[in-house]
Design an enzyme around this catalytic site. Structure first.
Site: not given
Lengths: 204, 204
Positions: A16-18
Site C-alpha cells: 500500500s506504500s506509494p
C-alpha cells in the site's frame, strides 16, 4: 577474487506504500548494476506503526497534502505512471499472503506477482485489499484463482506473513520502502541515491 | 530580458532540526547558482506539530535509531561537521526571537546569526535553548549581550515569531527544512535535489 555471491539487498515494503511502488520500479535494476540480487519482503506497515506510533502519511494534516504533491512530482521526474488507488491506504494482508505462498516454490514468480500488485494499485488505481482482489491479480498471471483464494486462508501462509512482520520490526524497519544491504539500512525511495552509492563504493 | 529580480527561495526551519542544519550549509549557494536569494524563516516546529500531530523524529521508536544513523551518514557524504547537541531536541524560542530582532534592521546580520546558532548547536553540540545561550551566540558576533537578552522578552519581537509560526502553518509547512519557491513546496534536506532541478528547469 572470490566467486562467492555478494549478499543480496533486502527490500522491505508494504503493497500500500506509494513510495515503495516507485522504488519497486528501479530496485532490481539498481542492484544488478552492482551484482546484487534483491529479496522482496512485503510486510504490513500497520504492524510496524504499532511500534513507532506513526499514522499513515496521507492521514496527517498538512503533511498529507504535501505528500500527494511530492508523489506526483517524484513520479513525473522518474517517468513513472502513478495514480493513487481509489481506496487508500489499503490493508495489504491478502496480496502479502499470496506473495509468501508463491515464494515457497518460485521466488521469481512471487516477484512477478508483487510487481503486478503494485501496477494494479498504482497504475490502474485499484486497491488490492481483499482476497478477491489479490486473487484477481494472480489470475492475470495464470495462477489458479481458487488455489490463491485458499492460500489467503492457509494457517501456514498466515504464519509466514506474521513472522515477516516480526522480523522486519526486529531488523529496525520503520517505514517503507526500507532497504538493508551489508547491514546498512536505507529508508525511503529518496535514499536510493545513498543506497546506490553505498553499493558502488562499499560505504563512506 | 526583464531585469526584475526573480522571486526568492523561502527557507523555513527550526533551529533544533539537524536536517535543517545540513540544508542551511548549502541553500544560499544553491539558490545563488540560479540567481535567487533566500529568505531565512526560523519557526517553532512544536507549533507545527500541534497541527500535524507528529512527535519529534528521535523520540520515535525504531525511527529514532535509524535517523541518528542517517544523519551521520548524510553529514559524512556532504563533508559537513555534525554532532547532536547534548540536549536534544531543544526549544528554539530564544534564538528564533533574536533572529527576528536582528532581521528588523539588518537581514544579513540575522542570517549570520542563524548560521552561528546552527554551528553552535550542531558543530559545538551546545543546545541554544535559553535566552542566555542565544545571547552568548549573539555576543560572539559582537552584538550587545544585554540588548539581546532584552529582545528575547520584547513583546513586539515575541509577536513577530508568533506570526512567523502562523504564516508557516498557513503556507503548509509540515516539517523542516521546508522550501517554497515560485509556489512549489519542497520538504526535507533530501528534496534539495528536486529544488535545485526546479530552479534550473522551471519545473516538470
Amino acid at each position: 577474487m572470490s566467486d562467492a555471491a555478494k549478499p543480496p539487498v533486502e527490500f522491505y515494503f508494504d503493497f500500500s506504500s506509494p513510495y515503495a511502488y516507485l522504488a519497486s520500479l528501479r530496485i532490481d535494476e539498481v542492484a544488478k548494476l552492482y551484482e546484487r540480487t534483491v529479496i522482496w519482503k512485503p510486510v504490513l506497515l500497520g504492524v510496524v506503526f504499532k511500534t513507532t506510533g506513526n499514522v499513515p502519511l496521507l492521514d496527517q494534516p498538512l503533511k498529507g497534502d504535501y505528500v500527494k504533491r511530492d508523489l506526483a512530482r517524484t513520479a513525473r521526474l522518474l517517468g513513472a505512471d502513478f495514480r493513487l488507488p481509489s481506496s487508500f491506504p489499503f490493508a495489504a494482508v491478502a496480496p502479502s499472503r499470496l506473495f509468501y505462498w508463491l515464494a515457497q516454490d518460485d521466488p521469481a514468480r512471487a516477484n512477478a506477482y508483487a510487481k503486478a500488485v503494485f501496477s494494479t494499485a498504482f497504475q490502474e488505481a485499484v486497491a488490492v485489499n481483499s482476497p478477491d482482489a489479490a486473487a484477481d491479480v494472480a489470475a492475470k498471471l495464470g495462477i489458479d484463482r481458487g488455489a490463491a483464494l485458499a492460500a489467503c486462508q492457509n494457517p501456514e501462509i498466515k504464519e509466514k506473513l506474521r513472522l515477516a512482520n516480526e522480523e522486519a520490526v526486529a531488523a529496525g524497519v520503520c517505514g517503507a520502502p526500507y532497504f538493508i544491504v551489508d547491514g546498512e539500512p536505507f529508508w525511503g525511495n529518496d535514499r536510493m541515491d545513498h543506497l546506490e552509492r553505498w553499493l558502488a563504493t562499499g560505504g563512506w
